[in-house]
Design an enzyme around this catalytic site. Structure first.
Site, PDB file in Angstrom:
ATOM      1  CG  ASP A  15      -2.009   1.017   1.180  1.00  0.00           C
ATOM      2  OD1 ASP A  15      -2.169   1.657   0.126  1.00  0.00           O
ATOM      3  OD2 ASP A  15      -2.717   1.178   2.190  1.00  0.00           O
ATOM      4  CG  ASP A 109      -3.438   3.880  -3.549  1.00  0.00           C
ATOM      5  OD1 ASP A 109      -4.311   3.066  -3.907  1.00  0.00           O
ATOM      6  OD2 ASP A 109      -3.631   4.732  -2.674  1.00  0.00           O
ATOM      7  CD  GLU A 110      -5.576  -0.863  -1.381  1.00  0.00           C
ATOM      8  OE1 GLU A 110      -5.260  -1.674  -0.469  1.00  0.00           O
ATOM      9  OE2 GLU A 110      -6.567  -0.117  -1.304  1.00  0.00           O
TER      10      GLU A 110
END
Length: 365
Positions: A15, A109-110
């Site tokens: 993350d 983003d993860e």
């Protein structure tokens, strides 16, 4: 209960730390060390992401911009640059691909990574996580946090444990104890209202949740209860699905006081549109069908939907269609206690990835 997998998986959840805001601070030195919010500063604006300097003042994503500005008067608003975020996300995805072919992105983003197969023969899930975080820092100038564990549920919890720029490892024998010590609000999927319901039932922690039997979960949470029953015991058999495609993206809000007037409903819908649009951008999603959901004060639920010929790719088009769907239920015959909007018929954006053979003598440590 589901059958236990024959092989213990090695799962990493990566993350990025305050991703959008961190990209802006990286690209503009004047923003470094300052409270930054990515989003619109207008009256209807919503914070899409906040730097850690802003979070210290209580600013968070999905917060109305006016509230964020009130909590942090020195807050600097920056317009989002989604093409820049997407480019960095592609860099990060390439780094993941060096270590595994089993990658399930959740957003820009993860992502979940299944490194059981140990593509490079590193021999340790923790070493892989450290190598990935080091490569991200070196090649993008950004930091990432990671959780390493034996399933997706705990890996995701672990990645949030030592943020920012942290690493947390939960071994199989530690899983149930780790979950037991967490507030139920930390469980993925447990929102404020679900946590409030659990609190009324006398459940506030994973340990208290684990004391309940399957009948209790089914009685109070229906089909969702099976997920909670297993999660409370540190169990999650879901595989990392490299070909996973989201079928829809949406948001809904439940109101303590029913919305009755057209002005109230229009304002409420605008807030939901902001949230949905942020999620659409985070996932780089495109779709043709928009669904409006409304639940009246008597709990009767209705939906209205429309499918268009071209992909809905901008907020204006989604907002116009959303309000057109709201027109179809106006005037409301009674108060509205829940309103939601969902984009479905999403275009597939995942590549099919090849399988590889598992490696022997592979550990977490």
């Amino acid at each position: 209960m589901e059958e236990k997998p024959a092989v213990i998986r090695k799962i990493i959840h990566v993350d990025m730390d305050a991703f959008y805001a961190s990209v802006e601070q990286r690209d503009n030195p004047d923003l470094r060390g300052k409270p930054v919010a990515v989003g619109g500063s207008s009256k209807r604006g919503v914070v899409a992401a906040a730097s850690y300097e802003a979070r210290a003042f209580g600013v968070r994503s999905a917060m109305p911009s006016v509230t964020a500005q009130r909590q942090c008067p020195d807050l600097i608003f920056v317009k989002p640059r989604f093409e820049a975020y997407k480019a960095v996300s592609s860099q990060i995805r390439e780094i993941f691909g060096r270590y595994t072919d089993l990658i399930q992105p959740l957003s820009l983003d993860e992502a979940y990574l299944d490194v059981t197969q140990d593509k490079q023969g590193v021999g340790s899930a923790v070493k892989i996580a450290k190598a990935i975080r080091a490569a991200i820092r070196e090649e993008t100038g950004l930091t990432a946090s990671a959780g390493v564990s034996y399933n997706k549920f705990i890996a995701k919890l672990a990645s949030d444990q030592n943020k920012p720029d942290g690493l947390c490892v939960i071994l199989p024998e530690q899983g149930p104890g780790f979950v037991a010590g967490l507030p139920v609000r930390r469980f993925h999927g447990v929102g404020p209202r679900a946590a409030e319901k659990m609190a009324k039932l006398g459940v506030n922690t994973g340990a208290e949740l684990a004391q309940k039997d399957e009948a209790w979960f089914a009685r109070h949470f229906g089909s969702w209860g099976n997920y909670l029953f297993q999660a409370a015991r540190g169990i999650d058999h879901r595989p990392v699905n490299a070909n996973a495609v989201r079928k829809s993206i949406g948001a809904e809000s439940t109101y303590f006081e029913d919305k009755r007037s057209e002005a109230e409903l229009r304002d409420a819908l605008e807030e939901i549109i902001d949230t949905v649009w942020d999620r659409i951008h985070r996932n780089q999603a495109r779709g043709r069908t928009l669904v409006l959901k409304a639940r009246y004060s008597d709990f009767r639920t209705i939906t209205r939907s429309r499918t268009v010929g071209q992909m809905l790719t901008d907020r204006t088009a989604i907002a116009q269609l959303g309000h057109a769907l709201l027109d179809q239920i106006m005037p409301v015959e009674m108060g509205v206690r829940l309103l939601g909007l969902t984009l479905s018929g999403l275009a597939e954006q995942r590549d099919v990835l090849p399988d590889s053979k598992p490696q022997a003598h592979f550990t977490f440590d």
